[in-house]
Write a protein that holds these residues in place. Structure first.
Motif, short mmCIF file in Angstrom:
data_model
loop_
_atom_site.label_atom_id
_atom_site.label_comp_id
_atom_site.label_asym_id
_atom_site.label_seq_id
_atom_site.Cartn_x
_atom_site.Cartn_y
_atom_site.Cartn_z
N ALA A 269 0.89 -1.09 -0.02
CA ALA A 269 -0.11 0.05 -0.07
C ALA A 269 0.87 1.25 -0.19
N THR A 270 2.33 1.14 0.00
CA THR A 270 2.89 2.28 -0.04
C THR A 270 2.83 3.07 -1.02
N GLN A 272 0.53 4.38 -2.43
CA GLN A 272 -0.61 4.11 -3.58
C GLN A 272 -1.15 5.64 -3.89
N GLU A 273 -1.27 6.49 -3.32
CA GLU A 273 -1.97 7.86 -4.06
C GLU A 273 -0.84 8.37 -5.03
N GLU A 313 1.70 -1.82 10.16
CA GLU A 313 1.18 -0.79 10.38
C GLU A 313 1.12 0.22 9.18
N VAL A 314 0.12 1.14 9.04
CA VAL A 314 -0.02 1.91 8.00
C VAL A 314 -0.06 3.24 8.53
N THR A 316 0.26 7.64 7.80
CA THR A 316 -0.26 8.50 6.65
C THR A 316 0.31 9.86 7.04
N THR A 318 0.93 13.66 5.69
CA THR A 318 0.05 14.70 5.15
C THR A 318 0.99 15.98 4.49
N ARG A 362 -7.71 16.30 0.64
CA ARG A 362 -8.68 15.81 1.49
C ARG A 362 -9.55 16.75 1.95
N HIS A 368 -2.51 13.39 1.21
CA HIS A 368 -2.05 12.32 2.02
C HIS A 368 -1.10 11.55 1.26
N THR A 370 0.15 7.36 1.86
CA THR A 370 0.25 6.14 2.60
C THR A 370 1.61 5.59 2.60
N GLU A 372 2.89 2.07 4.04
CA GLU A 372 2.73 0.79 4.65
C GLU A 372 4.01 0.27 5.20
#
Length: 405
Positions: A269-270, A272-273, A313-314, A316, A318, A362, A368, A370, A372
């Motif tokens: 998930a690292t 992903q944005e 752990e995830v 975030t 910003t 957001r 954001h 992410t 992971e």
């Protein structure tokens, strides 16, 4: 799952009540497993057959223990009570013949070196590297271990050396990195922490070995003697290697039985944005692929480790501006992926990416990102699976058992 069961110990099977194996058999259940999917993700599990895992050694005093591991959509549960030999409470192994095909991650090793050469002492990345190192150190407090030899695999500029020295001041520290510039900076950092000067000479007169040593090598090729280490520590380095299964194989070779491997790395998930922004903007380039923590758990057992523990752990991050986001991504390692855009990006290309990131702002007014993080640790087992039907036992483990008798 295909394969041919082989009888590993006739006596142990007889003790379990014959071929029926009332306890200690593999029970198979169907289970729907949700995995993070991404078209840009290359999984180590892709294109290979899997076999039930080797049983891990139960902890003394805890009795039988269920060990569950997920293989695609099949869950195997092993209850090792019936397989425990009464003298040493050690489970025997059932071997399964299978073909394992491990794919490499699409990373360019030369580009990894080049990316980190451009980042100097990595100070601008310590907001994440340093934080994860501290969280690893907190987990290490729960582990009973007094290593005499430890390896910092992928030590970088040596920012985590103070943590390791504070935790294990009497251990011989070995720093390893493929990047010569970073290794030089790590040596300078260690010089300010470990004994040197007259204190080093006093130690030599007493017959003490040097407090530190250094290796400029690939993670999968340390060149160290077999079973020479008690601890391998690696913070956010494993995901930059195109063949992590080969790295785990090497760690299994150099760690003594009952030694510990402890590492952290990025998960799927690292960033992903950022991948979504590239897709939205229609920009044709590849980004790094990161391995799922469940695959690492499978690999640890395959490579001779026992009782692997994986958690994630995830985080975030910003940002007020997309420019700052891209700046931090660059400092964390950049993009050494194979298939990335080969030529220099134009202003128009960059602006399209910034606009796509801006669209992700957001309700809190921030953009954001992410991260992971997967954490893994496992103990080096004295028994290792070799070829089909073959189990290897460390000579040092046999000697230790004889000494106990």
């Amino acid at each position: 799952v295909t394969g041919r069961w082989q009888q590993a110990s006739h006596n142990a099977l007889s003790a379990c009540g014959g071929p029926k194996l009332p306890q200690g058999a593999w029970y198979k259940q169907r289970r729907q497993c949700r995995r993070a999917s991404n078209s840009n993700l290359t999984s180590l599990s892709q294109g290979r057959q899997r076999s039930p895992p080797t049983a891990a050694k139960p902890h003394k005093g805890h009795g039988a223990r269920s060990i569950c591991r997920i293989f695609s959509r099949i869950e195997y549960i092993f209850i090792p009570q019936a397989f425990i030999l009464h003298q040493h409470r050690t489970p025997f192994f059932i071997a399964m013949t299978t073909t394992s095909i491990l794919s490499r991650l699409p990373l360019n090793v030369d580009h990894v070196l080049r990316q980190f050469n451009r980042r100097g002492d990595l100070k601008e990345a310590q907001f994440l590297y340093g934080e994860i190192a501290r969280r690893m150190d907190e987990r290490l407090r729960l582990v009973r271990l007094e290593p005499t030899q430890l390896l910092d695999a992928g030590c970088g500029a040596g920012a985590q050396i103070p943590l390791l020295y504070a935790r294990y001041p009497n251990a011989h520290f070995i720093g390893q990195d493929h990047n010569a510039g970073l290794l030089t900076l790590a040596q300078q950092a260690a010089h300010n922490i470990y004994p040197h000067g007259w204190r080093s000479w006093v130690g030599r007169l007493r017959g003490d070995s040097p407090a530190t040593s250094w290796i400029q090598q690939d993670l999968a090729q340390t060149g160290l003697d077999p079973e020479s280490l008690d601890l391998v520590w690696s913070n956010l380095a494993l995901h930059w290697h195109p063949a992590p299964h080969e790295v785990l194989q090497e760690w299994g070779r150099i760690i003594r039985p009952n030694g510990l491997v402890f590492f952290s790395c990025f998960g799927p998930a690292t960033m992903q944005e950022l991948r979504q922004a590239l897709s939205t903007a229609g920009l044709n380039t590849s980004t790094p692929s990161f391995v799922d923590m469940h695959d690492f758990g499978d690999l640890l057992i395959e490579k001779g480790f026992a009782d692997p523990v994986m958690d994630q752990e995830v985080l975030t991050l910003t940002y007020a501006t997309p420019e700052k986001l891209l700046h931090d991504v660059k400092n964390l390692g950049g993009n050494p992926a194979l298939g990335r855009k080969g030529s220099l990006t134009t202003r128009q290309w960059r602006q399209r990416l910034l606009d796509a990131l801006e669209e992700q702002r957001r309700p809190d007014g921030r953009i954001h990102l992410t991260i992971e993080v997967a954490y893994g640790h496992a103990w080096r087992s004295a028994m290792r699976r070799g070829q089909a039907g073959e189990t290897r036992i460390s000579v040092s483990a046999i000697q230790r058992k004889s000494a106990e008798k």
